[in-house]
Design a protein around this motif. Structure first.
Motif, PDB file in Angstrom:
ATOM      1  N   VAL A 160       0.867  -1.180   0.000  1.00  4.25           N
ATOM      2  CA  VAL A 160       0.000   0.000   0.000  1.00  4.25           C
ATOM      3  C   VAL A 160       0.904   1.231   0.000  1.00  4.25           C
ATOM      4  O   VAL A 160       1.733   1.389   0.905  1.00  4.25           O
ATOM      5  CB  VAL A 160      -0.919   0.007   1.232  1.00  4.25           C
ATOM      6  N   SER A 161       0.761   2.076  -1.032  1.00  4.85           N
ATOM      7  CA  SER A 161       1.634   3.257  -1.146  1.00  4.85           C
ATOM      8  C   SER A 161       0.770   4.517  -1.222  1.00  4.85           C
ATOM      9  O   SER A 161      -0.442   4.466  -1.028  1.00  4.85           O
ATOM     10  CB  SER A 161       2.508   3.127  -2.391  1.00  4.85           C
ATOM     11  N   GLY A 162       1.416   5.633  -1.539  1.00  4.76           N
ATOM     12  CA  GLY A 162       0.711   6.903  -1.548  1.00  4.76           C
ATOM     13  C   GLY A 162      -0.184   7.122  -2.752  1.00  4.76           C
ATOM     14  O   GLY A 162      -0.852   8.151  -2.836  1.00  4.76           O
ATOM     15  N   ASN A 163      -0.236   6.190  -3.694  1.00  2.00           N
ATOM     16  CA  ASN A 163      -1.157   6.365  -4.820  1.00  2.00           C
ATOM     17  C   ASN A 163      -2.489   5.683  -4.513  1.00  2.00           C
ATOM     18  O   ASN A 163      -2.708   5.190  -3.408  1.00  2.00           O
ATOM     19  CB  ASN A 163      -0.535   5.846  -6.125  1.00  2.00           C
ATOM     20  N   SER A 164      -3.376   5.628  -5.494  1.00  5.26           N
ATOM     21  CA  SER A 164      -4.726   5.117  -5.227  1.00  5.26           C
ATOM     22  C   SER A 164      -4.882   3.638  -5.575  1.00  5.26           C
ATOM     23  O   SER A 164      -5.973   3.099  -5.446  1.00  5.26           O
ATOM     24  CB  SER A 164      -5.747   5.922  -6.040  1.00  5.26           C
ATOM     25  N   GLN A 165      -3.797   2.994  -6.003  1.00  3.45           N
ATOM     26  CA  GLN A 165      -3.898   1.589  -6.438  1.00  3.45           C
ATOM     27  C   GLN A 165      -2.952   0.721  -5.611  1.00  3.45           C
ATOM     28  O   GLN A 165      -1.730   0.884  -5.683  1.00  3.45           O
ATOM     29  CB  GLN A 165      -3.548   1.478  -7.930  1.00  3.45           C
ATOM     30  N   ALA A 166      -3.531  -0.198  -4.855  1.00  5.04           N
ATOM     31  CA  ALA A 166      -2.710  -1.150  -4.096  1.00  5.04           C
ATOM     32  C   ALA A 166      -2.146  -2.195  -5.044  1.00  5.04           C
ATOM     33  O   ALA A 166      -2.750  -2.510  -6.073  1.00  5.04           O
ATOM     34  CB  ALA A 166      -3.557  -1.822  -3.017  1.00  5.04           C
TER      35      ALA A 166
ATOM     36  N   LYS B 140     -15.276   1.586  -9.399  1.00  6.96           N
ATOM     37  CA  LYS B 140     -14.734   0.224  -9.273  1.00  6.96           C
ATOM     38  C   LYS B 140     -13.535   0.145  -8.341  1.00  6.96           C
ATOM     39  O   LYS B 140     -13.135  -0.926  -7.933  1.00  6.96           O
ATOM     40  CB  LYS B 140     -14.344  -0.280 -10.660  1.00  6.96           C
ATOM     41  N   GLY B 141     -12.927   1.317  -8.042  1.00  8.34           N
ATOM     42  CA  GLY B 141     -11.749   1.313  -7.175  1.00  8.34           C
ATOM     43  C   GLY B 141     -11.606   2.643  -6.470  1.00  8.34           C
ATOM     44  O   GLY B 141     -12.443   3.535  -6.592  1.00  8.34           O
ATOM     45  N   HIS B 142     -10.498   2.789  -5.733  1.00  9.47           N
ATOM     46  CA  HIS B 142     -10.248   4.029  -4.993  1.00  9.47           C
ATOM     47  C   HIS B 142      -9.900   5.165  -5.956  1.00  9.47           C
ATOM     48  O   HIS B 142      -9.267   4.957  -6.992  1.00  9.47           O
ATOM     49  CB  HIS B 142      -9.098   3.833  -4.013  1.00  9.47           C
ATOM     50  N   THR B 143     -10.302   6.374  -5.580  1.00  9.78           N
ATOM     51  CA  THR B 143     -10.027   7.544  -6.422  1.00  9.78           C
ATOM     52  C   THR B 143      -9.045   8.513  -5.767  1.00  9.78           C
ATOM     53  O   THR B 143      -8.711   9.534  -6.356  1.00  9.78           O
ATOM     54  CB  THR B 143     -11.330   8.301  -6.720  1.00  9.78           C
ATOM     55  N   ALA B 144      -8.583   8.227  -4.558  1.00 12.97           N
ATOM     56  CA  ALA B 144      -7.653   9.119  -3.870  1.00 12.97           C
ATOM     57  C   ALA B 144      -6.578   8.285  -3.169  1.00 12.97           C
ATOM     58  O   ALA B 144      -6.598   7.050  -3.215  1.00 12.97           O
ATOM     59  CB  ALA B 144      -8.403   9.978  -2.858  1.00 12.97           C
ATOM     60  N   MET B 145      -5.650   8.976  -2.515  1.00 13.32           N
ATOM     61  CA  MET B 145      -4.493   8.321  -1.898  1.00 13.32           C
ATOM     62  C   MET B 145      -4.919   7.265  -0.871  1.00 13.32           C
ATOM     63  O   MET B 145      -5.845   7.480  -0.090  1.00 13.32           O
ATOM     64  CB  MET B 145      -3.649   9.392  -1.214  1.00 13.32           C
TER      65      MET B 145
END
Length: 626
Positions: free
Chosen positions: A247-253, A280-285
């Motif tokens: 898990v990083s600072g972007n929106s995609q694990a 369908k997925g995360h849109t933020a950090m």
């Protein structure tokens, strides 16, 4: 023809060997094998006798063992009846007579008086002594009643003392330091077996450490940047240890395998859709993530888009389910940390409004438990973790507190500790393997002292112990139940491992005992090995098995081990060009700095050659003579 050949064979005995070989009947010339039947019968008889003797010996041995066992079993009933029947005029019953007869028969086989008679001849005190001797085979007089062996006492005292004093269970007598980098180590992960450690930091790197493969130099065997230029927030091995959640600072694990190769990447959601359920997925950090403790394909993430989502490793196109934490007014709040309960049935999230919200994993609409004012509003709750028994939840708040909750009575904490500064959104806490101690780290400003690791007793929240780790913040801590070792990530790029040679297993103990490998001298191949698989054998080069052997050979070769000539200083000599080379540009570069200014009068310098030119004209006069 065949009948003729047989007839010839009968007449001549054996056929001509050449003819027999030609016709394929070469076996006709061999002699028949003879058998000595008497010798065979004798050998068989001896074997049978030997076998029967062994069987008889085994049976006799079994009988003897059986009789010994019969003697050793104390027959209380028979002794009582015998004692009652020993008066004058007493008569033995038929059964007793038979048993005494059988005892007499068996006594004939054993020399000396029977054990039963010996024991009956002694007094009751001696009887009990004998029993003790038989059990423990002690030599010497009997021990006084109530006496205990001092060694046993010491062992028992040690174990009791450890039970009473939980500080003795903390494995901190030894430590090793792994240098991850220079920036904060913000993520730590250990696989379930404890063989590999992974560290991630603010320098975007993820490093892999193998305790069994490392030597005392403590070098990572792999380093990679799985999320380009995003800080690593969380790293965790799955319950089986075959994949890693990053898990990083972007929106995609991302999910990597054990060796760091990508397995899947979660999809990015559509940031222009207002209702997060329809993306369908995360849109933020992302803020945090973890694996399901039982289902090895499922994991959980939370993000600044105000959602907590579960995912399946085999489906990267869409999340599995979505949970939306809400404030008291029903507004969206940002979850800063999330976790599963130990059985995987509950999902807990700590939010920026200070609340802790818990859902049933299968019902995502309404919370099952929630506490609105668990921590101060506007602070980042950096960690939630369930105890191993699953009844208690610990929370590490951004308001410098550590609290412990019973989720069934979620209105107020069971215990609380304050004055624990935390400057990082991933400062965590963890339980000891026996569930009695709670551990967390503290943050310090640069030059403001040492970051510490604090140990609290779970029942009373009394501070049991503290470890000064380093002169920087303690961000991550992890107490592995199998290894019984404590891993700590710090703000200055170190990952420390605390262990005890007696209480801890494997892990750091494996690599500290290995000596550093010798640094080999530069092993350069003297000539390249050219692989020509289809060359004729006479032209094929022998394969170089070892570089060291090749180097030793080359050292003996005067041509290959010839020292190169040192560079020529100044003008060239002996057919070798000088250092400045032969090109005009190199000559100019070489001489450009030389001071060749002539301070003398130029007219005098020219007239110096006037007399010689007049006497021996060479340039001008011959040209104009004609």
């Amino acid at each position: 023809f065949f009948s003729r050949l047989v007839a010839d064979t009968e007449m001549l005995g054996t056929p001509d060997p050449d003819l027999a070989a030609t016709m394929g009947f070469s076996g006709f010339g061999k002699k028949a094998r003879t058998f000595d039947l008497e010798a065979m019968f004798e050998q068989t008889r001896r074997t049978a006798v030997e076998r029967s003797r062994k069987v008889l010996e085994a049976r006799e041995r079994e009988k003897e063992d059986q009789t010994e066992k019969e003697f050793r079993i104390p027959c209380t009933d028979s002794s009582v009846s015998a004692a009652s029947a020993t008066g004058p005029g007493s008569t033995l019953s038929e059964r007793e007579a038979v048993s005494s007869g059988s005892e007499d028969d068996s006594n004939e086989a054993l020399s000396g008086p029977s054990m039963q008679s010996q024991s009956s001849a002694k007094g009751p005190a001696e009887d009990s002594d004998d029993d003790d001797d038989d059990d423990g085979e002690f030599i010497g007089p009997p021990l006084p009643p109530g006496f205990k062996d001092s060694d046993d006492d010491n062992d028992n005292d040690d174990t009791e003392e450890e039970d009473n004093n939980p500080v003795k269970k903390i494995p901190d007598s030894h430590e090793i330091t792994l240098q991850h980098g220079t920036k904060t180590v913000s993520a730590l992960g250990l696989d379930p077996s404890g063989a590999r450690l992974i560290t991630g930091g603010y320098d975007y790197d993820v490093k892999f450490w193998d305790f069994a493969g490392m030597d005392a130099s403590l070098q990572a065997f792999r380093s990679l940047q799985p999320c380009e230029c995003h800080q690593i927030k969380s790293l965790q091995y799955s319950s089986t240890g075959d994949v890693i959640l990053v898990v990083s600072g972007n929106s995609q694990a991302k999910v990597l395998d054990r060796d760091g190769f990508p397995v899947m990447e979660c999809i990015k959601g559509d940031q222009y859709i207002v209702d997060m359920t329809n993306t369908k997925g995360h849109t933020a950090m992302l803020n945090s993530g973890c694996w399901h403790p039982k289902i090895k394909e499922e994991f959980l993430t939370c993000s600044n888009d105000g959602t907590v989502r579960t995912w399946d490793v085999n489906n990267e196109k869409k999340h599995k389910s979505i949970f939306k934490p809400r404030s008291l007014q029903g507004k969206r709040v940002i979850p800063t940390t999330c976790t599963y309960s130990r059985d995987g049935k509950l999902i807990a999230a700590g939010c920026q409004d200070g609340s802790i919200q818990i859902w049933d994993r299968n019902m995502s609409v309404h919370t099952k438990f929630h506490c609105r004012q668990a921590h101060a509003s506007g602070t980042d709750t950096s960690c939630l973790t369930f105890s191993y028994d699953g009844t208690v939840l610990a929370s590490r708040g951004g308001d410098d507190t550590l609290k412990i909750w019973d989720i069934r009575q979620f209105k107020k904490p069971l215990n609380s500790a304050d004055g624990l500064p935390s400057f990082f959104p991933m400062t965590d806490c963890c339980f000891s393997p026996d569930d009695k101690i709670l551990v967390t780290g503290t943050s310090v400003k640069k030059g403001g002292g040492s970051g510490k690791l604090f140990f609290f007793y779970r029942e009373t929240f009394q501070k049991l112990y503290e470890i000064e780790v380093t002169d920087a913040s303690v961000v991550r801590c992890l107490w592995h139940p199998k290894l019984n070792q404590i891993m700590v990530g710090t703000g200055n790029g170190l990952a420390k491992v605390y262990y005890d040679p007696v209480k801890s297993q494997r892990g750091a103990k494996l690599c500290v005992v290995k000596t550093k490998r010798k640094e080999r001298q530069a092993e350069t191949l003297t000539q390249d090995y050219i692989i020509t698989p289809h060359a004729l054998p006479m032209f094929r080069e022998p394969r170089q098995r070892s570089t060291r052997k090749q180097l030793e050979k080359d050292r003996l070769d005067p041509m290959k081990s010839h020292k190169p000539e040192p560079p020529v200083a100044g003008a060239g000599r002996g057919g070798r060009v000088g250092t400045h080379g032969v090109t005009l540009s190199s000559y100019i570069v070489k001489n450009i700095a030389l001071d060749k200014t002539d301070d003398s009068n130029p007219r005098e310098a020219i007239l110096r050659h006037a007399k010689e030119a007049e006497e021996n004209p060479y340039w001008v006069a011959p040209a104009y003579a004609k």
